[in-house]
Design a protein around this motif. Structure first.
Motif, PDB file in Angstrom:
ATOM      1  N   ILE A 279      30.586 -25.657  21.292  1.00 42.54           N
ATOM      2  CA  ILE A 279      32.097 -25.714  21.151  1.00 42.54           C
ATOM      3  C   ILE A 279      32.941 -26.512  22.269  1.00 42.54           C
ATOM      4  N   GLY A 280      32.137 -27.672  22.681  1.00 43.62           N
ATOM      5  CA  GLY A 280      32.773 -28.439  23.589  1.00 43.62           C
ATOM      6  C   GLY A 280      32.736 -27.911  25.048  1.00 43.62           C
ATOM      7  N   ARG A 281      32.231 -27.078  25.355  1.00 48.68           N
ATOM      8  CA  ARG A 281      32.172 -26.786  26.895  1.00 48.68           C
ATOM      9  C   ARG A 281      31.230 -26.703  27.708  1.00 48.68           C
ATOM     10  N   GLU A 282      31.152 -27.503  28.487  1.00 44.38           N
ATOM     11  CA  GLU A 282      29.834 -27.743  29.398  1.00 44.38           C
ATOM     12  C   GLU A 282      29.781 -26.745  30.612  1.00 44.38           C
ATOM     13  N   ILE A 283      28.634 -26.051  30.647  1.00 43.84           N
ATOM     14  CA  ILE A 283      28.590 -25.004  31.682  1.00 43.84           C
ATOM     15  C   ILE A 283      27.994 -25.614  33.053  1.00 43.84           C
ATOM     16  N   GLU A 284      28.603 -25.339  34.005  1.00 41.08           N
ATOM     17  CA  GLU A 284      27.925 -25.521  35.285  1.00 41.08           C
ATOM     18  C   GLU A 284      27.556 -24.216  35.836  1.00 41.08           C
ATOM     19  N   TRP A 285      26.163 -24.256  36.356  1.00 42.40           N
ATOM     20  CA  TRP A 285      25.675 -22.846  36.751  1.00 42.40           C
ATOM     21  C   TRP A 285      25.779 -22.725  38.293  1.00 42.40           C
ATOM     22  N   SER A 286      26.093 -21.746  38.932  1.00 42.90           N
ATOM     23  CA  SER A 286      25.818 -21.729  40.362  1.00 42.90           C
ATOM     24  C   SER A 286      25.385 -20.314  40.787  1.00 42.90           C
ATOM     25  N   GLY A 287      25.178 -20.143  41.997  1.00 42.23           N
ATOM     26  CA  GLY A 287      24.536 -18.626  42.446  1.00 42.23           C
ATOM     27  C   GLY A 287      23.279 -18.389  42.067  1.00 42.23           C
ATOM     28  N   ALA A 288      22.826 -17.033  42.376  1.00 41.94           N
ATOM     29  CA  ALA A 288      21.716 -16.922  41.822  1.00 41.94           C
ATOM     30  C   ALA A 288      21.382 -15.423  41.434  1.00 41.94           C
ATOM     31  N   GLY A 289      20.512 -14.893  40.706  1.00 38.46           N
ATOM     32  CA  GLY A 289      20.130 -13.663  40.412  1.00 38.46           C
ATOM     33  C   GLY A 289      21.481 -13.128  39.854  1.00 38.46           C
ATOM     34  N   ALA A 290      21.724 -11.706  40.249  1.00 42.00           N
ATOM     35  CA  ALA A 290      23.029 -11.039  39.883  1.00 42.00           C
ATOM     36  C   ALA A 290      24.329 -11.735  40.151  1.00 42.00           C
ATOM     37  N   ALA A 291      24.251 -12.542  41.022  1.00 41.60           N
ATOM     38  CA  ALA A 291      25.400 -13.438  41.486  1.00 41.60           C
ATOM     39  C   ALA A 291      25.674 -14.671  40.725  1.00 41.60           C
ATOM     40  N   GLU A 292      24.674 -14.985  40.019  1.00 40.57           N
ATOM     41  CA  GLU A 292      24.957 -16.319  39.071  1.00 40.57           C
ATOM     42  C   GLU A 292      26.195 -16.268  38.068  1.00 40.57           C
ATOM     43  N   GLY A 294      28.307 -18.858  35.171  1.00 38.17           N
ATOM     44  CA  GLY A 294      28.370 -20.168  34.538  1.00 38.17           C
ATOM     45  C   GLY A 294      29.818 -20.543  34.397  1.00 38.17           C
ATOM     46  N   ARG A 295      30.288 -21.612  34.919  1.00 43.12           N
ATOM     47  CA  ARG A 295      31.800 -21.774  34.814  1.00 43.12           C
ATOM     48  C   ARG A 295      32.078 -23.226  33.743  1.00 43.12           C
ATOM     49  N   CYS A 296      33.057 -23.216  33.292  1.00 44.90           N
ATOM     50  CA  CYS A 296      33.441 -24.423  32.380  1.00 44.90           C
ATOM     51  C   CYS A 296      33.506 -25.649  33.523  1.00 44.90           C
ATOM     52  N   ALA A 297      32.817 -26.559  33.029  1.00 45.84           N
ATOM     53  CA  ALA A 297      32.756 -27.767  33.936  1.00 45.84           C
ATOM     54  C   ALA A 297      34.311 -28.416  34.150  1.00 45.84           C
ATOM     55  N   ARG A 298      35.001 -28.284  32.942  1.00 46.07           N
ATOM     56  CA  ARG A 298      36.333 -29.186  33.274  1.00 46.07           C
ATOM     57  C   ARG A 298      37.296 -28.215  33.631  1.00 46.07           C
ATOM     58  N   THR A 299      37.451 -26.977  33.409  1.00 48.33           N
ATOM     59  CA  THR A 299      38.570 -25.947  33.951  1.00 48.33           C
ATOM     60  C   THR A 299      38.136 -25.152  35.062  1.00 48.33           C
ATOM     61  N   GLY A 300      36.946 -24.605  35.184  1.00 48.69           N
ATOM     62  CA  GLY A 300      36.328 -23.986  36.370  1.00 48.69           C
ATOM     63  C   GLY A 300      36.402 -22.343  35.845  1.00 48.69           C
ATOM     64  N   ALA A 301      36.698 -22.318  34.671  1.00 49.63           N
ATOM     65  CA  ALA A 301      36.970 -20.834  34.221  1.00 49.63           C
ATOM     66  C   ALA A 301      35.523 -20.321  34.053  1.00 49.63           C
ATOM     67  N   VAL A 302      35.339 -18.961  34.488  1.00 48.95           N
ATOM     68  CA  VAL A 302      34.112 -18.316  34.427  1.00 48.95           C
ATOM     69  C   VAL A 302      33.648 -18.036  32.781  1.00 48.95           C
ATOM     70  N   LEU A 303      32.806 -18.662  32.468  1.00 52.99           N
ATOM     71  CA  LEU A 303      32.446 -18.352  31.038  1.00 52.99           C
ATOM     72  C   LEU A 303      31.242 -17.424  30.751  1.00 52.99           C
ATOM     73  N   VAL A 304      30.198 -17.292  31.782  1.00 53.84           N
ATOM     74  CA  VAL A 304      29.305 -16.467  31.842  1.00 53.84           C
ATOM     75  C   VAL A 304      28.902 -15.594  33.044  1.00 53.84           C
ATOM     76  N   GLU A 305      28.711 -14.547  32.918  1.00 54.25           N
ATOM     77  CA  GLU A 305      28.533 -13.557  34.355  1.00 54.25           C
ATOM     78  C   GLU A 305      27.217 -12.800  34.203  1.00 54.25           C
ATOM     79  N   VAL A 306      26.403 -12.480  35.238  1.00 54.00           N
ATOM     80  CA  VAL A 306      25.331 -11.745  35.272  1.00 54.00           C
ATOM     81  C   VAL A 306      25.560 -10.130  35.365  1.00 54.00           C
ATOM     82  N   ALA A 307      25.186  -9.338  34.269  1.00 50.93           N
ATOM     83  CA  ALA A 307      25.440  -8.083  34.654  1.00 50.93           C
ATOM     84  C   ALA A 307      24.155  -7.213  34.717  1.00 50.93           C
ATOM     85  N   SER A 308      23.824  -6.672  35.841  1.00 55.34           N
ATOM     86  CA  SER A 308      22.360  -6.256  36.241  1.00 55.34           C
ATOM     87  C   SER A 308      22.249  -4.849  35.423  1.00 55.34           C
TER      88      SER A 308
END
Ligand code: NAP
Ligand code: GDD
Length: 386
Positions: A279-292, A294-308
């Motif tokens: 859908i045209g959104r490149e993800i930049e992953w940061s953090g590790a484990g439950a704190a990881e 995934g942000r939109c590389a263009r806008t910085g919006a959080v698109l993916v969160e980890v939920a333990s």
């Protein structure tokens, strides 16, 4: 491009055979029903009674009211009615697909899972033994039985190490099917299937959870995708190809135990990355484990969160199957890659959400997006090293 209406294998001479499918309201049951109907079979399908009928998959495939499809109410925990169903249907092939199939839920409902997924199989095997030992029986065994894997890739000779109540129940059912093969000469074949997905996949399972949420984000949702273990790796194939293999197993000269897999494995993180790229959104992953995140590389919006809360008490870290015996024995070979599968599923979810959001709007903003995704060469999705 493959889509929801594709199914491999072309009908040869029409058959007049009758088959029984348990779990016809599930993903595989629906695809298999269509496959067998296309071959000319009369298909009896069992489903459990619920307050609201659950036939959306049969409806999406356009077979809900097929004249050769007959639906019978049956709960897998009710042994006596297995006999009545076999007698009523006069089926010569039984595809036993019904199960409590969600691994996560099996930790919360271990006994129910054992009763449905484990004992439910034995109820049917007993019915075959009592009613007609010439019935050919397909058992839906699972790659989850390999659990904490003892070899890479996993094949028919790899020792099992189940890691969940679901896997333990499946292992019991698997060995019971082999036991009935060896004890009573019943044609009981076991397909050890690795994960197979499709637009008809239940929304609890991770691939469909991803494509459904990404489709909603494409439509404007700002709710991030919440996932558990991003590092888990699975060998994901395309469900219609796998149900064709089930049928081939029951046409063989003798019963077998066969692994169905693609021999490729990918992480949950990769699957999510592909879906967002589509859908045209490149993800930049940061953090590790439950704190990881995934942000939109263009806008910085959080698109993916980890939920333990989606972590499992015991995890199956990585599965990859070796399907070479299935290729040699029944000439079964999968062709759909995991990336193409992701595109097929995302497309279907975009279409569903578009229909739900704007039933009759010809200028839907999603039309160009769906066209664009349809034309994308899946090989062009660059998969980051993860
Ligand atoms: P699914 O979509 O979860 O379908 C399971 C079916 O079993 C549904 O029709 C469900 O009915 C039915 N069922 C559950 N409990 C029942 C009960 N007590 N009585 C009667 N029916 C009951 O699963 P699937 O993906 O199609 O998988 C088919 C089979 O293959 C399952 O046995 C699964 O464990 C096994 N398997 C699947 C995969 C995979 O990757 N898909 C891999 C290996 C093995 P409701 O619709 O009412 O819930
Ligand atoms: N469901 C789910 N939801 N899984 C998640 C999530 C999430 O939010 N986040 C990470 N995962 C991880 C799980 O921990 C698991 O390691 C992996 O994604 C795949 O989970 P599922 O899609 O639920 O499938 P599964 O591999 O546990 O089981 C499926 O495949 C088996 C065959 O290998 C089911 O279809 C079983 O019935 C089948 O036997």
């Amino acid at each position: 491009m493959k889509g929801i209406d594709d199914i491999p294998g072309s009908p040869e001479a029409p058959t007049t055979s009758t088959a029984l499918i348990t779990g016809i309201s599930g993903q595989d049951g629906a695809y298999l029903a269509r496959f067998l109907l296309d071959k000319g079979y009369t298909v009896f399908g069992t489903y459990r009674r619920t307050s609201t009928p659950n036939f959306w998959r049969l409806e999406e495939l356009g077979i809900r009211h097929h004249p050769r499809l007959k639906l019978l109410v049956h709960d897998l925990t009710d042994p006596g009615s297995c006999i009545r169903i076999l007698e009523a249907s006069n089926a010569t092939e039984v595809y036993h697909l019904g199960a409590q199939s969600f691994v996560g839920a099996s930790f919360d409902q271990p006994v129910t899972t054992a009763e449905i997924t484990g004992l439910g199989t034995v109820h049917f095997l007993e019915a075959v033994r009592a009613v007609n030992r010439n019935i050919r029986f397909y058992q839906a065994s699972s790659a989850e039985m390999f659990g904490r894997v003892q070899a890479v890739p996993q094949s028919e000779t790899t020792p099992f190490y189940p890691r969940s109540p679901y896997a333990a129940a499946k292992l019991y059912a698997h060995w019971m099917a082999i036991n009935y093969r060896e004890s009573y000469d019943i044609f009981a074949s076991c397909g050890i299937l690795f994960n197979h997905e499709s637009p008809l996949r239940g929304q609890d399972f991770v691939t469909r959870k991803i494509t459904d949420c990404v489709a909603q984000i494409a439509l404007g949702s700002t709710t991030p995708l919440r996932l558990g273990n991003l590092n888990a790796e699975r060998d994901w194939g395309y469900a219609p190809e796998y149900v064709a293999g089930m049928w081939s197993m029951l046409q063989a000269d003798e019963p077998h135990t066969l692994v169905f897999a693609t021999n490729k494995t990918h992480s949950v993180r990769s699957f999510a990355t592909w879906a967002f790229l589509l859908i045209g959104r490149e993800i930049e992953w940061s953090g590790a484990g439950a704190a990881e995140v995934g942000r939109c590389a263009r806008t910085g919006a959080v698109l993916v969160e980890v939920a333990s809360d989606y972590y499992r008490p015991a995890e199956v870290d990585s599965l990859i199957g070796d399907p070479s015996k299935a290729r040699k024995t029944i000439n079964w070979q999968p062709t759909t890659t995991a990336q193409e599968l992701c595109r097929i599923m995302l497309n279907a979810d975009l279409e569903r959400h578009r229909r739900a959001a704007r039933p009759a709007d010809p200028s839907s903003i999603l039309d160009p997006l769906i066209d664009q995704i349809s034309q994308l060469d899946h090989a062009s999705i660059s998969v980051p090293a993860l």
